[in-house]
Design a protein around this motif. Structure first.
Motif, short mmCIF file in Angstrom:
data_model
loop_
_atom_site.label_atom_id
_atom_site.label_comp_id
_atom_site.label_asym_id
_atom_site.label_seq_id
_atom_site.Cartn_x
_atom_site.Cartn_y
_atom_site.Cartn_z
N THR A 36 0.89 -1.20 -0.08
CA THR A 36 -0.02 -0.01 -0.10
C THR A 36 0.74 1.28 -0.13
O THR A 36 0.18 2.52 0.00
N ASP A 139 2.85 -6.24 8.01
CA ASP A 139 1.86 -5.72 8.84
C ASP A 139 2.46 -4.43 9.52
O ASP A 139 3.33 -4.51 10.50
N GLU A 141 0.65 -2.36 11.31
CA GLU A 141 0.01 -2.03 12.74
C GLU A 141 0.77 -2.72 13.56
O GLU A 141 1.30 -2.10 14.65
N LYS A 172 -2.09 -5.79 7.95
CA LYS A 172 -2.74 -4.49 7.92
C LYS A 172 -1.34 -3.71 7.08
O LYS A 172 -0.45 -3.43 7.75
N GLY A 173 -1.85 -3.18 5.99
CA GLY A 173 -0.68 -2.12 5.35
C GLY A 173 -0.64 -0.93 5.93
O GLY A 173 -1.38 -0.55 6.83
N HIS A 175 -1.42 1.84 4.58
CA HIS A 175 -2.50 2.61 4.31
C HIS A 175 -3.66 1.28 3.96
O HIS A 175 -3.85 1.08 2.95
N PRO A 176 -4.48 0.91 5.01
CA PRO A 176 -5.09 -0.47 5.10
C PRO A 176 -6.47 -0.15 3.87
O PRO A 176 -6.94 -1.14 3.20
N GLU A 177 -6.95 1.08 3.77
CA GLU A 177 -8.09 1.32 2.72
C GLU A 177 -7.54 0.92 1.34
O GLU A 177 -8.25 0.76 0.66
N PHE A 179 -5.89 -1.80 0.49
CA PHE A 179 -5.69 -3.30 0.16
C PHE A 179 -7.00 -3.65 0.03
O PHE A 179 -7.91 -3.74 0.88
#
Length: 184
Positions: A36, A139, A141, A172-173, A175-177, A179
């Motif tokens: 991401t 990850d 996070e 979780k990248g 920027h999770p949004e 992925f």
């Protein structure tokens, strides 16, 4: 020396952790996700060197301009011409078969934007060369990169892609949004 420096930066300076339980294969494809941010490349290269392994990587050709192109090639980068239909997968299969050691990292999303339609070149390379796919989860996070699962492509791409995508679900990248696992 290189490994010690990468270990210091990865673990001490950046504060990342690693969980690795897969064998040190002579040949493999590292399937790394989520992808991401551009920082994934640098964190990933530090990780792979910190654990004492090496890997090349594929990246769109637009990043191989002067002087970055020199740096990326030195780091093991292979430019990908996404706008042309080339026999890159076949070329990489031949390279893998002809090499004593072969390690190549590929991000299946093929972009840092949400992409539910993952690229499958990594799968066909592994299938054609008869080498394992090592799943590498990034990850942000937990500040941890995990390489705890591998598989051999069975030829049933739907079944195998489902297994691959399910592995990456908890990661979780940065920027999770961005992925998107898509259908699995």
């Amino acid at each position: 020396m290189k490994q010690a420096l990468c270990r210091f930066i990865y673990y001490k300076v950046l504060g990342w952790k690693a969980r690795v339980s897969i064998p040190d294969f002579d040949k493999c494809i590292f399937c790394a996700a989520p992808h991401t941010t551009n920082w994934d490349l640098f964190v990933g290269k530090l990780f792979i060197s910190a654990i004492g392994r090496e890997s090349g990587f594929m990246m769109k050709k637009e990043w191989f301009f002067f002087p970055l192109g020199i740096l990326f090639r030195w780091m093991g980068g292979i430019p990908v011409h996404r706008d042309k239909h080339t026999s890159l997968v076949d070329q990489i299969i031949c390279q893998a078969k002809d090499s004593k050691k072969f390690h190549l990292a590929i991000t299946p999303e093929g972009t840092r934007s949400p992409n539910p339609n993952w690229k499958k070149g990594f799968y066909y390379i592994a299938l054609g060369a008869g080498i394992p796919i090592v799943l590498v989860g990034i990850d942000y996070e937990k500040k941890c990169i995990c390489a705890e699962k591998y598989l051999y492509a069975s030829g049933d791409i739907d079944k195998d892609m489902r297994e691959i995508k399910l592995y990456f679900k908890p990661f979780k990248g940065k920027h999770p949004e961005r992925f998107d696992l898509g259908e699995y």
